[in-house]
Motif scaffolding. Structure first.
Motif, mmCIF file in Angstrom:
data_model
loop_
_atom_site.group_PDB
_atom_site.id
_atom_site.type_symbol
_atom_site.label_atom_id
_atom_site.label_comp_id
_atom_site.label_asym_id
_atom_site.label_seq_id
_atom_site.Cartn_x
_atom_site.Cartn_y
_atom_site.Cartn_z
ATOM 1 N N VAL A 1 3.554 0.198 0.442
ATOM 2 C CA VAL A 1 4.142 0.620 1.714
ATOM 3 C C VAL A 1 5.637 0.349 1.727
ATOM 4 O O VAL A 1 6.446 1.183 2.172
ATOM 5 C CB VAL A 1 3.442 -0.094 2.878
ATOM 6 C CG1 VAL A 1 4.159 0.192 4.201
ATOM 7 C CG2 VAL A 1 1.988 0.328 2.973
ATOM 8 N N CYS B 1 1.289 -6.961 7.288
ATOM 9 C CA CYS B 1 2.601 -6.592 7.816
ATOM 10 C C CYS B 1 3.635 -7.672 7.511
ATOM 11 O O CYS B 1 4.823 -7.372 7.324
ATOM 12 C CB CYS B 1 2.511 -6.337 9.325
ATOM 13 S SG CYS B 1 2.172 -7.799 10.318
ATOM 14 N N ILE C 1 -2.190 -4.098 7.448
ATOM 15 C CA ILE C 1 -1.427 -2.868 7.241
ATOM 16 C C ILE C 1 -2.240 -1.910 6.374
ATOM 17 O O ILE C 1 -2.946 -2.331 5.447
ATOM 18 C CB ILE C 1 -0.054 -3.169 6.599
ATOM 19 C CG1 ILE C 1 0.878 -1.966 6.740
ATOM 20 C CG2 ILE C 1 -0.201 -3.587 5.148
ATOM 21 C CD1 ILE C 1 2.325 -2.268 6.449
ATOM 22 N N SER C 2 -2.168 -0.633 6.721
ATOM 23 C CA SER C 2 -2.870 0.376 5.935
ATOM 24 C C SER C 2 -1.925 0.960 4.896
ATOM 25 O O SER C 2 -0.727 0.670 4.881
ATOM 26 C CB SER C 2 -3.391 1.492 6.857
ATOM 27 O OG SER C 2 -2.314 2.252 7.375
ATOM 28 N N THR D 1 -0.773 3.851 4.637
ATOM 29 C CA THR D 1 0.228 4.740 5.233
ATOM 30 C C THR D 1 1.180 4.005 6.164
ATOM 31 O O THR D 1 2.010 4.638 6.814
ATOM 32 C CB THR D 1 -0.472 5.868 6.016
ATOM 33 O OG1 THR D 1 -1.324 5.298 7.014
ATOM 34 C CG2 THR D 1 -1.297 6.737 5.073
ATOM 35 N N GLY D 2 1.053 2.683 6.254
ATOM 36 C CA GLY D 2 1.988 1.905 7.054
ATOM 37 C C GLY D 2 1.552 1.633 8.471
ATOM 38 O O GLY D 2 2.343 1.106 9.265
ATOM 39 N N ARG D 3 0.335 1.962 8.828
ATOM 40 C CA ARG D 3 -0.143 1.681 10.187
ATOM 41 C C ARG D 3 -0.607 0.229 10.280
ATOM 42 O O ARG D 3 -1.228 -0.293 9.368
ATOM 43 C CB ARG D 3 -1.281 2.623 10.566
ATOM 44 C CG ARG D 3 -0.857 4.068 10.687
ATOM 45 C CD ARG D 3 -2.010 4.956 11.130
ATOM 46 N NE ARG D 3 -1.596 6.330 11.316
ATOM 47 C CZ ARG D 3 -1.093 6.817 12.444
ATOM 48 N NH1 ARG D 3 -0.958 6.023 13.493
ATOM 49 N NH2 ARG D 3 -0.730 8.080 12.536
ATOM 50 N N ILE D 4 -0.313 -0.392 11.422
ATOM 51 C CA ILE D 4 -0.709 -1.768 11.660
ATOM 52 C C ILE D 4 -2.043 -1.768 12.394
ATOM 53 O O ILE D 4 -2.189 -1.150 13.442
ATOM 54 C CB ILE D 4 0.353 -2.524 12.489
ATOM 55 C CG1 ILE D 4 1.719 -2.412 11.817
ATOM 56 C CG2 ILE D 4 -0.045 -3.983 12.647
ATOM 57 C CD1 ILE D 4 1.765 -3.030 10.445
ATOM 58 N N LEU D 5 -3.018 -2.492 11.846
ATOM 59 C CA LEU D 5 -4.367 -2.531 12.396
ATOM 60 C C LEU D 5 -4.608 -3.863 13.097
ATOM 61 O O LEU D 5 -3.974 -4.873 12.772
ATOM 62 C CB LEU D 5 -5.390 -2.339 11.272
ATOM 63 C CG LEU D 5 -5.182 -1.096 10.392
ATOM 64 C CD1 LEU D 5 -6.233 -1.052 9.286
ATOM 65 C CD2 LEU D 5 -5.233 0.168 11.235
ATOM 66 N N VAL E 1 -0.303 -6.231 17.084
ATOM 67 C CA VAL E 1 -0.709 -4.869 17.400
ATOM 68 C C VAL E 1 -1.307 -4.863 18.807
ATOM 69 O O VAL E 1 -1.955 -5.825 19.235
ATOM 70 C CB VAL E 1 -1.719 -4.349 16.353
ATOM 71 C CG1 VAL E 1 -2.971 -5.176 16.355
ATOM 72 C CG2 VAL E 1 -2.053 -2.886 16.603
#
Length: 375
Positions: free
Chosen positions: A266, A304, A329-330, A332-336, A365
């Motif tokens: 990422v 993250c 963090i996924s 694709t950069g999404r924070i879960l 988040v």
């Protein structure tokens, strides 16, 4: 508990045979709907006398316990109206078939304020009474209790705190019997002489975090805690065809290692989009370390934090010194969202962070703290 006969009883042909604990409970209470507490169910053993967890399957299953068969009575016993409560420290140690028959309720540990109230209202008076001391003979100040909780007894319960308070009372009682003193005032300065040096030091390793170092948050069995993610160059040697690498240390689990590799991908993609000329993460040999290497660490919630640490090192820019963050963090950069938010917020407060916009910062988040009010 390692013997099935503890639950289902012995057959009458044996000398000294007795009914099982459940039949004895019904006889003792004189009712068919008692409350039965099974403590530390995660520590049930398995030995030559059978597997007690298999007997608990029949006992706790509402579809089967209406005809529970005790070996001693040898007649069906109706346990369908009995309310069973089981306690455990580690849910994963409970066998899966047995766990499926339970409704799980997570209980978080005591916070410092709750421990202080328990100590002042129960632990200290009880320890004084057991040692034959009066309030005039032993004055345990609130400041000393607060230091005892913070620096000596970081646990989810109060058992260790009780031991330390009892130790203080015994030493004070000994001094009174020897005639050394007539009364003792225990403050912060007197604690090391009574209970030794502090077990836990201050959480903050850095007053000002350098580039590549970010404070993260973790959840443990003793509650929330803070930890630092440190990144640095492992080798400054320039090769003709450089290819970046990442070394991980700090007693990390498999899930956290995967999270670190995702974070590196990422961070590389982010630099490629925002700073195309910066090839630091692609060409450098990096080293990522999480201090306190003797403590095992695992879980995805540092994703993250690791990403931010790598970007901070690549750009040469330190993060805010009063910053703490947590979140998976996924790719694709999404924070879960992550768990243990309450304990992690308490950990931030322990390190004298104030969660307030403009001064100190805690990054979560949104779906992770929808049950909490952050002020």
């Amino acid at each position: 508990m390692t013997d099935v006969a503890e639950i289902k009883g012995h057959r009458r042909t044996y000398v000294g045979a007795m009914p099982g604990k459940l039949v004895q409970c019904l006889k003792k209470t004189g009712t068919e709907n008692p409350l039965v507490l099974i403590d530390e169910v995660d520590k049930i053993g398995k030995g030559v006398h059978g597997d007690p967890s298999s007997a608990l399957l029949e006992l706790l299953d509402p579809e089967q316990n209406a005809n529970f068969l005790d070996h001693y009575l040898d007649v069906p016993v109706d346990l369908s109206r009995v309310l069973f409560i089981c306690t455990a420290n580690v849910v994963e140690h409970i066998p899966e078939p047995l766990r499926d028959r339970m409704e799980l309720i997570d209980m978080s540990g005591y916070v410092a304020e709750e421990k202080m109230a328990i100590a002042q209202q129960y632990l200290v008076p009880t320890a004084r009474k057991n040692c034959g001391l009066s309030e005039q003979q032993l004055n345990l100040q609130p400041e000393a209790l607060a230091l005892l909780i913070k620096s000596y007894c970081r646990e989810s319960g109060v058992r260790n705190l009780q031991k330390h308070i009892e130790k203080i009372c015994r030493k004070v009682a000994y001094k009174l019997v020897q005639g050394e003193v007539e009364h003792v005032v225990v403050d912060e300065a007197a604690l090391p002489a009574l209970v030794g040096k502090p077990t836990f030091k201050h959480d903050r390793m850095y007053d000002l975090t350098p580039p590549g170092v970010i404070m993260g948050l973790a959840w443990t069995a003793m509650g929330g805690s803070t930890l630092y993610i440190e990144t640095a160059l492992r080798s400054t040697h320039q090769e003709e065809k450089p290819l970046g690498s990442l070394e991980l240390t700090g007693h990390l689990g498999d899930v956290m290692k995967e999270s670190a590799r995702i974070a590196l991908t990422v961070a590389r993609n982010f630099l490629a989009q925002r700073h195309p000329d910066n090839n630091f993460l692609n060409t450098s040999h990096l080293h990522l370390h999480v201090p306190e290497g003797a403590t095992p660490k695992d879980g995805p919630s540092a994703g993250c934090t690791i990403t931010t640490a790598l970007l901070s090192l690549a750009l040469g820019r330190p993060a805010r010194p009063q910053l703490a963050m947590t979140g998976e963090i996924s790719l694709t950069g999404r924070i879960l969202p992550v768990g243990g938010v309450k304990e992690k917020i308490i950990a931030v407060l322990k390190t004298k962070h104030r969660i307030r916009t403009g001064l100190d910062w805690l990054l979560l988040v949104k779906t992770g703290y929808n049950r909490f009010v952050v002020r």
